[in-house]
Scaffold this active site. Structure first.
Site, PDB file in Angstrom:
ATOM      1  CG  MET A 159     -10.666  -3.422   6.612  1.00 16.96           C
ATOM      2  SD  MET A 159      -9.244  -3.000   5.579  1.00 16.96           S
ATOM      3  CE  MET A 159      -8.311  -1.912   6.658  1.00 16.96           C
ATOM      4  CB  SER A 184      -0.870  -0.009   1.262  1.00 12.17           C
ATOM      5  OG  SER A 184      -1.325   1.299   1.537  1.00 12.17           O
ATOM      6  CG  HIS A 201      -9.290  -0.872   0.621  1.00 10.38           C
ATOM      7  ND1 HIS A 201      -8.525  -0.859   1.769  1.00 10.38           N
ATOM      8  CD2 HIS A 201     -10.583  -1.000   1.038  1.00 10.38           C
ATOM      9  CE1 HIS A 201      -9.309  -0.975   2.822  1.00 10.38           C
ATOM     10  NE2 HIS A 201     -10.566  -1.055   2.403  1.00 10.38           N
ATOM     11  CG  ASP A 203      -5.295   1.981   1.161  1.00 11.34           C
ATOM     12  OD1 ASP A 203      -6.149   1.081   1.337  1.00 11.34           O
ATOM     13  OD2 ASP A 203      -4.079   1.826   1.391  1.00 11.34           O
ATOM     14  CG  HIS A 243      -3.952  -2.209  -1.019  1.00  9.93           C
ATOM     15  ND1 HIS A 243      -5.021  -3.067  -1.150  1.00  9.93           N
ATOM     16  CD2 HIS A 243      -4.289  -1.342  -0.042  1.00  9.93           C
ATOM     17  CE1 HIS A 243      -5.958  -2.730  -0.275  1.00  9.93           C
ATOM     18  NE2 HIS A 243      -5.542  -1.681   0.410  1.00  9.93           N
ATOM     19  CG  ASP A 282      -5.518  -3.176   4.100  1.00  9.23           C
ATOM     20  OD1 ASP A 282      -4.441  -2.769   4.547  1.00  9.23           O
ATOM     21  OD2 ASP A 282      -6.278  -2.474   3.401  1.00  9.23           O
ATOM     22  CG  MET A 330     -11.450   2.313   3.109  1.00  7.98           C
ATOM     23  SD  MET A 330      -9.831   2.544   3.864  1.00  7.98           S
ATOM     24  CE  MET A 330      -8.793   2.513   2.409  1.00  7.98           C
ATOM     25  CG  MET A 388      -9.031   6.549   2.585  1.00 11.10           C
ATOM     26  SD  MET A 388      -7.995   6.889   4.022  1.00 11.10           S
ATOM     27  CE  MET A 388      -7.082   5.350   4.124  1.00 11.10           C
TER      28      MET A 388
END
Ligand code: DX5
Ligand code: ZN
Length: 218
Positions: free
Chosen positions: A141, A9, A67, A36, A34, A179, A69, A38
């Protein structure tokens, strides 16, 4: 014990350092990148713009593992599918019911992309059992989503074992990914329980011996 794929990540990497870091990760044998995403609502932090993602994804040939979020997973999933993400994972806690989750998975599949669902530490794996046959991936998670560098929560191990047994029993091809707080020790514990993909941020990035760290997780 089977080998795991490693998905670094880049969440904690300074934007200016991303190209150099990505080159090192790829040379070091990372399988997935990966990413992330958000929105500042599902979790307090905000990360990249769509343009930034596009730019970053052009820098490498690793599998793009997104991923999400975010509170609007459908909207983001479509956008990331259009931008060429390979795996698109959203949170079960971000949808109102199973039907909404099925719809998002179907939309991701309609773009020819792999679909995943993630569960937060407080969510029981039972919640997503009915969805397993249509999922390409489940992301467990092992920290509260939102930031890198947190301590691994052991409760993730039972969840991996539980889902792994179910996947084997029903001969499903769903991949299990974990993760948060992954290092050589917690990574090994997850592999022993049957995980397929280890996401690791602070254990890998920002270190000189990045290849050795990737190898230590496999
Ligand atoms: C946390 C993110 C993780 C994070 C992992 O919300 O989903 O991908 O970057 O970082 P470490 O490995 O440092 O816990
Ligand atoms: Zn993540």
């Amino acid at each position: 014990m089977k080998q795991a794929y490693v998905a670094p990540s880049i969440l904690t990497v300074d934007k200016a350092e991303i190209p150099a870091t990505i080159a090192k990760l790829e040379q070091g044998g990372a399988d997935f990148l990966h990413f992330d995403v958000m929105d500042g609502i599902f979790v307090p932090n905000k990360t990249y713009t769509f343009d930034e993602y596009e730019e970053i994804s052009r820098l490498h040939h690793m599998i793009n593992d997104v991923h999400l979020m975010v509170v609007k997973p459908l909207e983001y999933a479509k956008k990331y599918a259009e931008l060429g993400a390979d795996f698109i994972t959203f949170h079960i806690e971000a949808v109102k019911d199973i039907n909404e989750a099925i719809n998002i998975v179907n939309v991701i599949h309609s773009y020819g992309k792999k679909a995943g669902i993630s569960i937060k530490p407080a969510t029981a794996p039972m919640t997503i059992l009915p969805l397993l046959p249509i999922l390409d991936l489940v992301l467990i998670m092992s920290v509260e989503p939102g930031k890198g560098g947190q301590k691994f929560l052991n409760s993730a191990l039972d969840k991996i074992a539980f889902l792994c047994k179910y996947i084997d029993k029903w001969h499903l091809s769903t991949l299990l990914e974990v993760d948060g707080g992954i290092n050589d020790i917690t990574g090994k514990a997850c592999r022993e329980k049957g995980v397929d993909i280890l996401v690791a941020g602070s254990y890998i990035v920002g270190h000189d011996d990045l290849k050795a760290r990737i190898d230590s997780l496999k």
